[in-house]
Design an enzyme around this catalytic site. Structure first.
Site, PDB file in Angstrom:
ATOM      1  N   GLU A  21       0.793  -1.240   0.000  1.00 13.74           N
ATOM      2  CA  GLU A  21       0.000   0.000   0.000  1.00 13.74           C
ATOM      3  C   GLU A  21       0.820   1.283   0.000  1.00 13.74           C
ATOM      4  O   GLU A  21       0.603   2.169   0.824  1.00 13.74           O
ATOM      5  CB  GLU A  21      -0.963  -0.021   1.197  1.00 13.74           C
TER       6      GLU A  21
ATOM      7  N   GLU B 255      -6.282 -10.678  -1.040  1.00 20.17           N
ATOM      8  CA  GLU B 255      -7.053 -10.451   0.202  1.00 20.17           C
ATOM      9  C   GLU B 255      -8.538 -10.341  -0.101  1.00 20.17           C
ATOM     10  O   GLU B 255      -9.232  -9.451   0.384  1.00 20.17           O
ATOM     11  CB  GLU B 255      -6.579  -9.158   0.896  1.00 20.17           C
TER      12      GLU B 255
END
Ligand code: GLA
Length: 319
Positions: free
Chosen positions: A124, A231
């Site tokens: 991220e 995810e």
């Protein structure tokens, strides 16, 4: 009950995030359904190491051991993530000292878990805000915009035989996609990444679009990297909905299941590019959606609170 890994054996590996408090309740289910797992938190910097730089490997060792004993692949997640570092402690470091710290951390963790299937090196790094490219983190502050390339080069040198991944969320949102393409494209051109991790959290289905997901897969695929869905989950109700799962209608359960089926149909369509699809948890009692975003009881996975397959499981396994 069908087995996800059997149903998907000609497409990609199929996995789940596991954690030390929950995996014990459903070991047999994990072994029969999945051929790859990810530690939900246990391999992250602040789970392994405190601000006195003392390491405690017990949680990660337990899950790594479980995966190895059962012949299940395990993804390395993750080495550098702004949400999982002792930020105040690291801010006190001079850049050279911080560099030595990262180097030491990556060395320790990668040597201990040398048999992972890949490493999410940086998690991220891209900013969500329009017009902003990279997220402001301690690494960015100390090393500048170039920190990403520096850390991936370091990881390549220290972990030469393990595929390196760049992992991020909202990968189906056009603005975010362009930023990920820019970052991953630069890293790939320098030989520093092997795969993009598309997290696949669909927390607000209204913001999600099958067409945009396809565009992202195609854009990432054109970079010449492999793709992993890392995810995946679909929140029911959505995280901006004030209700709990006990208040949704049968129609909404059906729409959620259908969306699951539709998203997996896309993954199958692009299976030549995709190596694995990992769900972010095993069963609905365990999903982070229950405690993040206001602590409302939610569903998001393919097994219910009694570890039985739910409607979404049926849509994903019958095609
Ligand atoms: C991010 C991280 C995961 C996890 C989820 C929330 O997506 O990459 O490790 O922490 O947030 O559970």
């Amino acid at each position: 009950m069908k087995s996800l890994k059997e149903v998907y054996k000609d497409y990609f590996n199929i996995g789940a995030a596991i954690n030390t408090s929950n995996y014990k309740k459903c070991k047999d289910l994990i072994v029969s359904q999945f051929n790859t797992v990810t530690c939900e938190n246990e391999m992250k910097y602040s789970s392994l190491c405190n601000e006195r730089e003392e390491y405690d490997f017990s949680g990660a060792d337990e899950l790594y051991g479980f995966a190895k004993e059962n012949g299940i692949a395990i993804r390395g997640h993750n080495l550098v993530w702004h949400q999982s570092i002792p930020t105040e402690h690291l801010k006190t470091f001079a850049p050279e000292a911080l560099w030595e710290r990262i180097k030491e951390h990556i060395t320790i963790v990668s040597q201990r878990y040398s048999d992972v299937s890949c490493w999410d090196v940086i998690n991220e790094a891209v900013d969500d805000k329009n017009g902003l490219y990279l997220r402001d983190t301690v690494w960015y502050e100390k090393f500048g915009e170039n920190y990403i390339e520096k850390i991936y080069s370091l990881a390549r040198e220290l972990i030469p035989n393990v595929p390196l991944v760049y992992n991020d969320y909202n990968e189906y949102v056009p603005e975010k996609r362009e930023k990920i393409v820019r970052l991953a494209g630069e890293l790939k051109a320098k030989g520093l990444i092997d795969a993009i991790g598309m997290q696949g959290h669909i927390t607000i289905p209204d913001y999600f679009s099958i067409d945009e997901l396809k565009r992202s897969i195609e854009s990432f695929g054109k970079l010449g990297v492999r793709l992993q869905v890392t995810e995946m989950d679909i929140s029911l109700p959505a995280i901006n909905d004030s209700r709990t799962i006990d208040e949704v209608t049968p129609r909404e359960i059906e729409a959620h299941a259908k969306l699951y089926g539709d998203v997996f149909a896309v993954y199958r369509e692009y299976s030549e590019l995709i190596d694995s699809v990992t769900l972010w948890g095993v069963s609905d009692d365990q999903t982070w959606l229950n405690y993040a975003f206001g602590g409302k009881k939610r569903n998001g996975l393919l097994f219910d609170r009694n570890y039985r397959p739910n409607e979404a499981f049926l849509r994903v396994t019958e095609f």
